[in-house]
Design an enzyme around this catalytic site. Structure first.
Site, PDB file in Angstrom:
ATOM      1  N   CYS A 268     -11.707   4.859   0.531  1.00 44.32           N
ATOM      2  CA  CYS A 268     -12.927   4.771   1.259  1.00 44.32           C
ATOM      3  C   CYS A 268     -12.664   5.004   2.773  1.00 44.32           C
ATOM      4  O   CYS A 268     -13.482   6.019   3.466  1.00 44.32           O
ATOM      5  CB  CYS A 268     -13.571   3.251   1.372  1.00 44.32           C
ATOM      6  SG  CYS A 268     -15.092   3.119   2.540  1.00 44.32           S
TER       7      CYS A 268
ATOM      8  N   GLY B  93      -7.457   2.511   2.221  1.00 45.87           N
ATOM      9  CA  GLY B  93      -7.684   3.058   1.047  1.00 45.87           C
ATOM     10  C   GLY B  93      -8.530   4.446   0.790  1.00 45.87           C
ATOM     11  O   GLY B  93      -8.615   4.887   1.900  1.00 45.87           O
TER      12      GLY B  93
ATOM     13  N   ILE C 231     -21.958  11.282  -4.237  1.00 45.14           N
ATOM     14  CA  ILE C 231     -20.756  12.077  -4.009  1.00 45.14           C
ATOM     15  C   ILE C 231     -21.399  13.570  -3.815  1.00 45.14           C
ATOM     16  O   ILE C 231     -21.117  14.345  -3.005  1.00 45.14           O
ATOM     17  CB  ILE C 231     -19.661  11.834  -4.718  1.00 45.14           C
ATOM     18  CG1 ILE C 231     -19.028  10.587  -4.427  1.00 45.14           C
ATOM     19  CG2 ILE C 231     -18.587  12.823  -4.235  1.00 45.14           C
ATOM     20  CD1 ILE C 231     -17.728  10.090  -5.270  1.00 45.14           C
TER      21      ILE C 231
ATOM     22  N   GLU D  36       0.776  -1.228  -0.009  1.00 48.30           N
ATOM     23  CA  GLU D  36       0.059  -0.098  -0.086  1.00 48.30           C
ATOM     24  C   GLU D  36       0.882   1.241   0.201  1.00 48.30           C
ATOM     25  O   GLU D  36       1.931   1.387   0.881  1.00 48.30           O
ATOM     26  CB  GLU D  36      -1.198   0.107   1.254  1.00 48.30           C
ATOM     27  CG  GLU D  36      -1.667   1.323   1.276  1.00 48.30           C
ATOM     28  CD  GLU D  36      -2.633   1.641   0.376  1.00 48.30           C
ATOM     29  OE1 GLU D  36      -2.507   2.725  -0.118  1.00 48.30           O
ATOM     30  OE2 GLU D  36      -3.384   0.922  -0.193  1.00 48.30           O
TER      31      GLU D  36
ATOM     32  N   LYS E 156     -18.785  10.558   6.208  1.00 50.50           N
ATOM     33  CA  LYS E 156     -19.905  10.543   6.887  1.00 50.50           C
ATOM     34  C   LYS E 156     -19.511  11.287   8.212  1.00 50.50           C
ATOM     35  O   LYS E 156     -20.759  11.839   8.884  1.00 50.50           O
ATOM     36  CB  LYS E 156     -20.072   9.118   7.172  1.00 50.50           C
ATOM     37  CG  LYS E 156     -20.193   7.983   6.088  1.00 50.50           C
ATOM     38  CD  LYS E 156     -21.330   8.732   5.131  1.00 50.50           C
ATOM     39  CE  LYS E 156     -21.324   8.088   3.739  1.00 50.50           C
ATOM     40  NZ  LYS E 156     -20.303   8.507   2.721  1.00 50.50           N
TER      41      LYS E 156
ATOM     42  N   GLY F  66     -24.688  12.701  -8.391  1.00 48.12           N
ATOM     43  CA  GLY F  66     -24.731  11.357  -7.939  1.00 48.12           C
ATOM     44  C   GLY F  66     -24.611  11.484  -6.410  1.00 48.12           C
ATOM     45  O   GLY F  66     -24.755  12.518  -5.900  1.00 48.12           O
TER      46      GLY F  66
ATOM     47  N   GLU G 270     -26.672  19.066 -12.917  1.00 48.05           N
ATOM     48  CA  GLU G 270     -26.613  17.752 -13.347  1.00 48.05           C
ATOM     49  C   GLU G 270     -26.755  17.613 -14.684  1.00 48.05           C
ATOM     50  O   GLU G 270     -27.899  18.101 -15.341  1.00 48.05           O
ATOM     51  CB  GLU G 270     -27.776  16.990 -12.452  1.00 48.05           C
ATOM     52  CG  GLU G 270     -28.179  15.461 -13.043  1.00 48.05           C
ATOM     53  CD  GLU G 270     -26.642  14.585 -13.001  1.00 48.05           C
ATOM     54  OE1 GLU G 270     -26.793  13.937 -14.212  1.00 48.05           O
ATOM     55  OE2 GLU G 270     -26.069  14.698 -12.273  1.00 48.05           O
TER      56      GLU G 270
ATOM     57  N   HIS H 196     -42.747  -1.749  16.997  1.00 44.88           N
ATOM     58  CA  HIS H 196     -43.448  -0.720  16.823  1.00 44.88           C
ATOM     59  C   HIS H 196     -43.352  -0.025  18.146  1.00 44.88           C
ATOM     60  O   HIS H 196     -43.083  -0.508  19.298  1.00 44.88           O
ATOM     61  CB  HIS H 196     -45.172  -0.626  16.827  1.00 44.88           C
ATOM     62  CG  HIS H 196     -45.678   0.531  16.758  1.00 44.88           C
ATOM     63  ND1 HIS H 196     -45.864   1.494  16.051  1.00 44.88           N
ATOM     64  CD2 HIS H 196     -46.398   1.275  17.859  1.00 44.88           C
ATOM     65  CE1 HIS H 196     -46.668   2.331  16.123  1.00 44.88           C
ATOM     66  NE2 HIS H 196     -47.123   2.425  17.570  1.00 44.88           N
TER      67      HIS H 196
ATOM     68  N   ALA I 169     -17.791   0.267  -1.482  1.00 40.09           N
ATOM     69  CA  ALA I 169     -16.922  -0.482  -0.601  1.00 40.09           C
ATOM     70  C   ALA I 169     -17.333  -1.889  -0.146  1.00 40.09           C
ATOM     71  O   ALA I 169     -16.336  -2.844   0.123  1.00 40.09           O
ATOM     72  CB  ALA I 169     -16.793   0.395   0.540  1.00 40.09           C
TER      73      ALA I 169
END
Length: 463
Positions: free
Chosen positions: A40, A38, A183, A32, A49, A181, A202, A442, A317
């Site tokens: 992600c 990587g 991203i 690597e 996130k 999209g 878009e 519920h 991913a």
């Protein structure tokens, strides 16, 4: 040094495949050039996130606090700490993967890896020194990067990719995002929530164009309500970066319009990282930027495999990780079944969130199915009302003849955590009636799935 398996790339495809191979008793090395995890983990899914959580919290405090009877003065945020938190999350998780390498006795080799033939990988370290590793099997998992459009070359300052977008030293006052999209809309939500003026451009008629059209329309409605400007069926033809900020010429059916902003974020897709890794030297077949493989990720050259974003499957991913496990289990001689790419969930983490799996309503009709469609809005959900999250719905599509669950499409709070029910149901060939007879708790957001299925079969109670 000689190995049973050499993995080039330590992202969700590579590190998962490497660890699974080690669990199966193989001697494994991972090469690597950056940090484990990587794109992600370091520059994609995870840090994004973390930023989106900041946006969610800030939006709740600024726009929804009064709804919950909460008031305060002088709310503010520190941009450097917002960005810094996302980097800390990534750094900690990358360290966790490196720990897993040690735990599973996987050799972690830092440097740029390239195949050179005869089952050999040449690794070039940061200081220029080289070493050669040999392996009975070589797995290429070098991932992808943001794709440039000809009129939008990246300069890292006023025209940027998603990598720069999550690490800007200063918050822009205005931002134009090219591409709607996953991203594009995630960054649109983040920056809009934090107070940046955002415009989405878009090329296709709808934002999140791979989703069911009802989902696309709902997200556009929610985004416009939040103050995001949206231009669809629009094309950027020219960009001027000569002055302060940037000017983008956008062509639409109504003519040309010039948009001015501090920064343009180009989010129009990905390009694989397969240059200069020796594919041509070994003779590995490539088509349109993707390494060609069979159902078990074997290339045309024996002993060489490829998984993840460098292959023609979905660039996700969780797909890459599943491919990694399947590939090395096949190499180890285990009985495995080819991955069902028709049952892969897709998730978008804007607000409202989007999650889907299987066929859209249009796709089902185009394929000749006689279908039953059910839809349940979160505005009719007790949990959604109590949580102040009434935007969105669950939509389900069934084959009318056999009851096969053809597709499930959700937009709303927390739906990315709900979609697994549909994935598992489809994997087990669950019918609509079986979903109806499975008692859902519920009050929860997830009972909207049961209610949507009930709507498809004309048994819905709460509509």
């Amino acid at each position: 040094m000689s190995y049973d398996l050499i993995v080039i790339g330590g992202g969700p495809a590579g590190y998962v495949g490497a660890i699974r191979a080690a669990q199966l008793g193989k001697k494994v090395a991972v090469v690597e050039v950056d940090r484990a995890g990587g794109t992600c983990l370091n520059w994609g899914c995870i840090p994004t996130k973390a930023l989106l959580k900041n946006a969610e919290l800030y939006t709740t405090l600024t726009k929804k606090a009064k709804e919950f009877g909460i008031s305060f003065d002088n709310l503010s945020y520190d941009w450097s700490q917002v960005v810094g938190r996302s980097r800390k999350v990534s750094t900690r998780l990358a360290g966790g993967i490196e720990f897993l390498f040690k735990k599973n006795k996987v050799d972690y080799v830092k440097g740029y890896g390239a195949v050179t033939g005869e089952n050999t990988v040449e690794v070039t370290a940061a200081d220029g020194t080289k070493q050669s590793l040999t392996g009975a099997n070589i797995l290429i998992t070098t991932g992808c990067k943001s794709r440039e459009l000809p009129p939008l070359p990246f300069n890292g300052t006023s025209v940027i990719s998603s990598k720069e977008a999550m690490n800007l030293p200063e918050q822009p006052k205005s931002l134009v995002i090219i591409g709607a999209g996953a991203i594009g809309v995630e960054f649109a939500y983040f920056y809009n929530s934090m107070g940046t003026e955002v415009t989405i451009v878009e090329y296709l008629p709808y934002i999140v164009p791979v989703e069911d059209i009802d989902v696309s329309k709902q997200l556009e409605k929610s985004f416009k309500k939040s103050g995001i400007n949206i231009m669809t069926s629009a094309e950027v033809t020219k960009v001027d970066t000569s002055g302060e900020g940037v000017k983008a010429t956008v062509k639409t059916a109504k003519g040309e319009q010039v948009l001015e902003a501090d920064i343009i974020l180009s989010a129009v897709g990905i390009k694989t990282n397969i240059e200069n890794i020796g594919l041509e030297d070994v003779g590995i077949a490539v088509d349109r930027d993707k390494i060609l493989v069979n159902d078990y990720y074997q290339t045309n050259i024996p002993g060489y495999y490829a998984i993840g974003d460098v292959t023609p499957g979905q660039a996700l991913a969780h797909v890459a990780s599943a491919e990694g496990i399947l590939c090395v289990e096949k190499i180890a001689g285990m009985h495995v079944e080819a991955l069902d790419y028709g049952n892969i969930p897709g998730c978008t983490y804007a607000s409202p969130e989007i999650a889907s799996v299987g066929l859209t309503e249009k796709q089902a009709k185009d394929q000749g199915y006689d279908i039953k469609v059910g839809k349940f809005p979160f505005s009719a959900s007790g949990k959604a009302s109590a949580s102040g999250a009434k935007d969105g719905f669950v939509k389900v599509i069934f084959d009318a003849k056999y009851g096969e669950w053809l597709g499930c499409h959700m937009i709303g709070a927390g739906v990315t955590d709900m979609i697994a029910e549909a994935v598992l149901g489809r994997k087990l060939e669950t019918t609509g009636h079986e979903v109806l007879k499975a008692v859902h708790p519920h009050p929860t957001m997830s009972e909207a799935v049961m209610e949507a299925v009930a709507d498809a079969y004309d048994e819905v109670i709460h509509l």
